[in-house]
Structures are given as C-alpha cells and as structure tokens.
Design an enzyme around this catalytic site. Structure first.
Site, PDB file in Angstrom:
ATOM      1  N   LYS A 133      83.036   4.620  54.610  1.00 23.29           N
ATOM      2  CA  LYS A 133      82.715   5.962  54.074  1.00 23.29           C
ATOM      3  C   LYS A 133      82.986   6.059  52.567  1.00 23.29           C
ATOM      4  O   LYS A 133      82.257   6.721  51.843  1.00 23.29           O
ATOM      5  CB  LYS A 133      83.501   7.039  54.827  1.00 23.29           C
ATOM      6  CG  LYS A 133      83.039   7.218  56.274  1.00 23.29           C
ATOM      7  CD  LYS A 133      83.816   8.317  56.965  1.00 23.29           C
ATOM      8  CE  LYS A 133      83.392   8.460  58.415  1.00 23.29           C
ATOM      9  NZ  LYS A 133      84.063   9.566  59.088  1.00 23.29           N
ATOM     10  N   ASP A 170      81.888  15.745  58.045  1.00 18.24           N
ATOM     11  CA  ASP A 170      83.125  15.811  58.838  1.00 18.24           C
ATOM     12  C   ASP A 170      83.863  17.129  58.572  1.00 18.24           C
ATOM     13  O   ASP A 170      84.543  17.656  59.463  1.00 18.24           O
ATOM     14  CB  ASP A 170      84.059  14.643  58.468  1.00 18.24           C
ATOM     15  CG  ASP A 170      83.617  13.322  59.088  1.00 18.24           C
ATOM     16  OD1 ASP A 170      82.879  13.351  60.087  1.00 18.24           O
ATOM     17  OD2 ASP A 170      84.000  12.257  58.561  1.00 18.24           O
TER      18      ASP A 170
HETATM   19  P1  NDP Z   1      92.103   5.897  59.161  1.00 21.38           P
HETATM   20  O1  NDP Z   1      92.394   4.493  59.606  1.00 21.38           O
HETATM   21  O2  NDP Z   1      91.481   6.127  57.833  1.00 21.38           O
HETATM   22  O3  NDP Z   1      93.489   6.721  59.155  1.00 21.38           O
HETATM   23  C1  NDP Z   1      94.306   6.878  60.271  1.00 21.38           C
HETATM   24  C2  NDP Z   1      95.712   7.251  59.799  1.00 21.38           C
HETATM   25  O4  NDP Z   1      96.520   7.337  60.953  1.00 21.38           O
HETATM   26  C3  NDP Z   1      96.352   6.212  58.901  1.00 21.38           C
HETATM   27  O5  NDP Z   1      96.166   6.506  57.551  1.00 21.38           O
HETATM   28  C4  NDP Z   1      97.810   6.239  59.297  1.00 21.38           C
HETATM   29  O6  NDP Z   1      98.543   7.156  58.497  1.00 21.38           O
HETATM   30  C5  NDP Z   1      97.805   6.758  60.715  1.00 21.38           C
HETATM   31  N1  NDP Z   1      97.971   5.676  61.685  1.00 21.38           N
HETATM   32  C6  NDP Z   1      97.256   4.547  61.790  1.00 21.38           C
HETATM   33  N2  NDP Z   1      97.677   3.794  62.808  1.00 21.38           N
HETATM   34  C7  NDP Z   1      98.698   4.490  63.376  1.00 21.38           C
HETATM   35  C8  NDP Z   1      99.573   4.248  64.461  1.00 21.38           C
HETATM   36  N3  NDP Z   1      99.489   3.130  65.197  1.00 21.38           N
HETATM   37  N4  NDP Z   1     100.522   5.163  64.749  1.00 21.38           N
HETATM   38  C9  NDP Z   1     100.631   6.307  64.011  1.00 21.38           C
HETATM   39  N5  NDP Z   1      99.827   6.575  62.961  1.00 21.38           N
HETATM   40  C10 NDP Z   1      98.877   5.690  62.662  1.00 21.38           C
HETATM   41  O7  NDP Z   1      91.253   6.547  60.305  1.00 21.38           O
HETATM   42  P2  NDP Z   1      90.470   7.932  60.274  1.00 21.38           P
HETATM   43  O8  NDP Z   1      91.313   8.946  59.580  1.00 21.38           O
HETATM   44  O9  NDP Z   1      89.090   7.754  59.783  1.00 21.38           O
HETATM   45  O10 NDP Z   1      90.365   8.268  61.824  1.00 21.38           O
HETATM   46  C11 NDP Z   1      91.532   8.514  62.613  1.00 21.38           C
HETATM   47  C12 NDP Z   1      91.094   8.721  64.049  1.00 21.38           C
HETATM   48  O11 NDP Z   1      90.354   9.955  64.114  1.00 21.38           O
HETATM   49  C13 NDP Z   1      90.117   7.622  64.494  1.00 21.38           C
HETATM   50  O12 NDP Z   1      90.794   6.666  65.242  1.00 21.38           O
HETATM   51  C14 NDP Z   1      89.085   8.359  65.322  1.00 21.38           C
HETATM   52  O13 NDP Z   1      89.446   8.199  66.683  1.00 21.38           O
HETATM   53  C15 NDP Z   1      89.255   9.802  64.967  1.00 21.38           C
HETATM   54  N6  NDP Z   1      88.066  10.380  64.306  1.00 21.38           N
HETATM   55  C16 NDP Z   1      87.303  11.229  65.026  1.00 21.38           C
HETATM   56  C17 NDP Z   1      86.236  11.861  64.479  1.00 21.38           C
HETATM   57  C18 NDP Z   1      85.442  12.801  65.315  1.00 21.38           C
HETATM   58  O14 NDP Z   1      84.306  13.158  64.932  1.00 21.38           O
HETATM   59  N7  NDP Z   1      85.988  13.249  66.423  1.00 21.38           N
HETATM   60  C19 NDP Z   1      85.839  11.634  63.069  1.00 21.38           C
HETATM   61  C20 NDP Z   1      86.719  10.715  62.378  1.00 21.38           C
HETATM   62  C21 NDP Z   1      87.779  10.124  62.993  1.00 21.38           C
HETATM   63  P3  NDP Z   1     100.075   6.819  58.118  1.00 21.38           P
HETATM   64  O15 NDP Z   1     100.100   5.351  57.857  1.00 21.38           O
HETATM   65  O16 NDP Z   1     100.327   7.637  56.916  1.00 21.38           O
HETATM   66  O17 NDP Z   1     100.930   7.216  59.279  1.00 21.38           O
END
Ligand code: NDP
Length: 273
Positions: free
Chosen positions: A71, A107
C-alpha cells in the site's frame, strides 16, 4: 463469475501473498449483479516488480486495489493521490484518469462505516501501529475523538502517537484511562490460539469494539466481547465497505451492491474455512 469477452474491462488486486484475498469474489459478484462487462482478478507481485507493473497497468488503463505489503510503495508510484491517501502515504485503490493512475485510501471511509452501527463513543483505544492503525488515526481525526495507542513496544506507541498528532488527531500512548471503543488493528485472532488483543480488565466500561480481523466462523475476541454485552463486529463489515467505496471509484455513477458483496464474502469465507 462475470461473463468474460474480448471487450471485458480488467480490474486487479495486487499483493503478495494474494491467494487468500476475498476481493475477486466480492467484486466479481458485484460486477455480475450489475451486468457490467468486466472481470476482477488477483495478481501476485513482488515489491521489485511494482514500478513496471504500475506503469504497465497505467499504459492500458487498468484500475484496481492494492493490499499487503504494497500500500505504501504503490502510493509513491502514482501521479496523484486523494487528500486522505496523501496524509496516510498509503493507497488501497487506484483508477485511470486522463491516462494516469490516481490513488485513494478507502480503508478510512470503510472503517468509519464499520464503526458507525456500533455507536463508537470516545476515547478510542487501538492495538497495533501498522497500516490499518494509520487508517484508524485518520478515522479518529474525522470523528474528533481522542485516540489511545497500545503497542508491544512503548517507543513504537510514542512514535505512532507523534505521527498521528501531526496528522491532526488527538493521540497519545495508552495511559489506562477508561475508553468508549476498542479497535484491534493487529493480526491477533487470525489463528485460533492467538492471545486476545486487549485484556478483559482494560476494557471495563467499554461499550463498542471493532476487530479488523476476520476469519471463517468469526473471531474469538468478538465472541468474548458479545458475551460481555459489548457491541462488537469483526473485519467483514470493513472489508465490504472499503470494497464498496473502491467499486464506486472503478465504476463512477454505479452504486455498489453491498449486500451482494457481503454475501459473496460469506460464501468465500465458508469455502476457505
Ligand atoms: P501491519 O502488519 O501493517 O500492522 C499490524 C500491527 O500489529 C503491527 O504494526 C504491530 O504493531 C502489531 N502486531 C503485529 N504482529 C503482532 C502480534 N503477533 N501480536 C501483537 N501485535 C502484533 O498490518 P495491518 O495494519 O495492515 O493489518 C492488521 C490486521 O488488520 C491484518 O492482519 C488484517 O487481518 C486486518 N485488516 C483488515 C482489514 C479489513 O478490511 N477488515 C483491512 C486491513 C487490515 P506493534 O508492533 O506496535 O505492536
């Protein structure tokens, strides 16, 4: 599936991996329902292929969506972005205008549509600091609510809060104050044995929650919230809403058939489950 002919317009979703994407099922159902001459397919593309791919799609006027992890990269390759896509530095939708591709981030309105029926009072608490948390920050700005940020890393939470304040959102690192709405913007819940994104105690007094994650059979966090009497929805509603806004960019003047798109998502989820 739509009837495909030599005159059918091509639409794509670009990502890597892409096999799991529900967008082809959702958009092809809408195309078929409206009798449009178009077909929507998934394209797996590695990051190194993006510059050529985007210029190629632009050359032949193909519209589409972008998903993880591209993205941000695609936003940098487009000639013009809508204000919200520019603010977030990320696009999930593009279409041709005057021979060039324009990008938007649906989004944000998709998230707002998914939150609306939950009556999402502030402050909001979000878990995660990735791409979808950025969309949450833009939505919080739109609703003029305070946003608290929870991250696994305090430094990342602080950096994200600073970025969100630059955006114009009243954002700060989670300080434990009572919240009205909680949002899971992490992948937690994709696997059945994942921990919950927030502890039960942290959400005492919280009345609404949105899980961006979706999976066949629903997510454990949403089931837990509903059992506690908290209004809650999983990521299906946002998926359909962002897709509907994208569809209306692809086919200006058409109203996206949201119920048909939602039914296609349900069917596709059942098939993958
Ligand atoms: P990203 O990978 O960009 O970000 C996810 C964030 O979650 C990370 O920056 C991290 O933040 C945190 N994270 C990652 N892994 C873990 C873990 N194992 N445990 C706890 N925190 C974690 O993904 P997106 O933000 O793009 O998407 C997140 C989720 O949202 C996706 O998996 C998807 O399922 C969902 N999604 C759904 C959409 C929809 O239309 N329904 C649209 C976009 C996404 P930090 O390290 O700061 O904790």
């Amino acid at each position: 599936m739509p009837k495909v002919s030599a005159s059918s317009r091509l639409l794509v979703v670009v990502g890597d991996p892409i096999k799991h994407s529900l967008s082809p099922a959702m958009h092809n159902a809408a195309i078929t329902a409206l009798g449009l001459d178009a077909v929507y397919v998934a394209l797996r593309a590695e990051a190194t292929a993006l510059p050529h791919l985007i210029r190629g799609l632009e050359a032949v006027g193909v519209a589409g969506n972008v998903t993880l992890p591209h993205k941000t990269a695609v936003a940098q390759l487009l000639i013009r972005l809508t204000p919200v896509a520019k603010d977030l530095g990320a696009v999930n939708t593009f279409w041709p205008e005057g021979g060039r591709l324009v990008g938007d981030n649906t989004d944000v309105p998709g998230l707002l549509d998914a939150l609306d029926p939950l009556d999402p009072h502030g402050p909001w608490l979000v878990a995660g600091t990735g791409g979808s948390a950025r969309a949450v920050a833009a939505a919080a700005r739109e609703k003029a609510v305070t946003l608290l940020i929870q991250s696994r890393d305090p430094a990342r939470a602080a950096a994200f809060a600073a970025w969100a304040r630059e955006l114009g959102t009243d954002a700060l690192v989670d300080d434990g104050r009572p919240v009205g709405t909680a949002i899971n913007a992490t992948p937690l819940g994709l696997r059945p044995d994942d921990p919950l994104p927030f502890s039960d105690e942290r959400l005492d007094g919280c009345r609404a929650a949105l899980d961006l994650v979706y999976r066949p059979g629903g997510t454990p966090w949403v089931r837990r919230l509903k059992a506690r009497g908290i209004r809650a929805a999983d990521g299906r509603s946002m998926l359909v809403a962002q897709g509907a806004y994208a569809f209306e960019r692809f086919f200006p003047g058409c109203r996206a058939p949201r119920e048909i798109m939602a039914a296609a998502v349900e069917r596709a989820l059942k098939e993958t489950g």
